[in-house]
Design an enzyme around this catalytic site. Structure first.
Site, short mmCIF file in Angstrom:
data_model
loop_
_atom_site.label_atom_id
_atom_site.label_comp_id
_atom_site.label_asym_id
_atom_site.label_seq_id
_atom_site.Cartn_x
_atom_site.Cartn_y
_atom_site.Cartn_z
N ASP A 9 44.09 54.49 42.31
CA ASP A 9 43.38 53.46 42.71
C ASP A 9 42.01 53.81 41.81
O ASP A 9 41.51 54.90 41.86
CB ASP A 9 42.80 53.53 44.16
CG ASP A 9 41.89 52.50 44.55
OD1 ASP A 9 41.34 51.82 43.71
OD2 ASP A 9 41.53 52.40 45.79
N TYR B 101 32.60 39.15 41.04
CA TYR B 101 33.52 39.30 39.41
C TYR B 101 32.68 39.11 38.13
O TYR B 101 32.64 39.88 37.32
CB TYR B 101 34.51 38.30 39.59
CG TYR B 101 35.43 38.23 38.21
CD1 TYR B 101 36.65 38.91 38.20
CD2 TYR B 101 35.24 37.21 37.32
CE1 TYR B 101 37.29 39.06 37.02
CE2 TYR B 101 35.80 37.29 36.24
CZ TYR B 101 36.95 38.11 36.22
OH TYR B 101 37.69 38.18 35.08
#
Length: 256
Positions: free
Chosen positions: A61, A153
């Site tokens: 991750d 984003y």
């Protein structure tokens, strides 16, 4: 040009979409590729599409700095230094701003920006020692023209593009052989893209062509799809060029 036979490549987000396509294209070009991803089954599917021995799956991750550091230490011990890093991992959750929370917003930033920063800093431990390396940050124009429900984003991608510029400013004088580029592959037919977007395998050919080009004159350049995005010219530069009848150089185009 980089010699793939002597270069260990690392692609983040290699379990699907563009990351998978980049890993496949790099392997077929001759690289040994390490692929980071959060899902073992997805990485194994990528591995099944690549010649045996050319892909090393790593469940990591990238938003977890400790996990990234441990993974890089294992890679160095088992396979050597990473010379080519493609920071591709990203998420695009499409949250309306009224549904966003501080935690959900920063989770996106931690992956899209934090993962790029953390993986780059780890790779630079090797590249700074050898004085040689290639870093490509996959980005977009989302910060310049954000779509609805994309605040986290857009912010993270815009900051990622700024990180690439800052990285170039920090490195290019002292380490001219560590070449840094930002690459915007365009709208792709992936889970994060659009159904009628570009096939990621086509975009991957451009990304690998850019990765292979180890030219100091490319340092800090931004590419969209297969074409360089010219740096903005200030008014003084434009006047000087006009007086000298000098035209700016045409944008470079990636050859595949």
């Amino acid at each position: 040009m980089i010699d793939p036979r002597h270069t260990l490549a690392l692609v983040t987000g290699a379990g699907s979409g563009l990351g998978r396509a980049l890993a496949i294209e790099l392997a077929h070009t001759g690289f040994k590729v390490v692929g980071f991803g959060r899902r073992s089954d997805a990485l194994l599917e990528t591995q099944s599409k690549i010649p045996e021995g050319c892909f090393i799956p790593k469940v990591v991750d990238v938003s977890d700095p400790r996990a990234v550091s441990v993974a890089f230490d294992q890679i160095r011990a088992d396979h050597g230094a990473v010379s080519l890093l493609i920071n591709n991992a990203g998420v695009y959750p499409r949250n309306d701003i009224f549904d966003e929370t501080g935690s959900s917003f920063m989770e996106v930033v931690a992956i899209n920006l934090g993962g790029t920063v953390t993986c780059t800093l780890e790779a630079l431990k090797d590249m700074g020692t050898t004085g040689f390396g290639r870093i490509i940050n996959v980005s977009s124009f989302a910060d310049l023209a954000p779509l609805p429900a994309s605040a986290a984003y857009s912010v993270s991608k815009g900051a990622g593009r700024m990180f690439g510029a800052a990285l170039h400013a920090d490195l290019h004088d002292r380490f001219p052989e560590i070449i840094v580029n930002t690459w915007m592959p365009g709208m792709l037919a992936t889970d994060m893209g659009i159904p009628d977007g570009l096939d990621p395998s086509v975009a991957a050919k451009w990304g690998v062509a850019l990765a292979l080009a180890h030219d100091p004159s490319l340092n800090g350049a931004i590419f969209e799809m297969d074409r360089e995005v010219p740096a903005p010219r200030g008014l003084k530069r434009k006047i000087k060029d006009a007086v000298l009848l000098r035209r700016p150089p045409p944008p470079r185009v990636l050859k595949i």
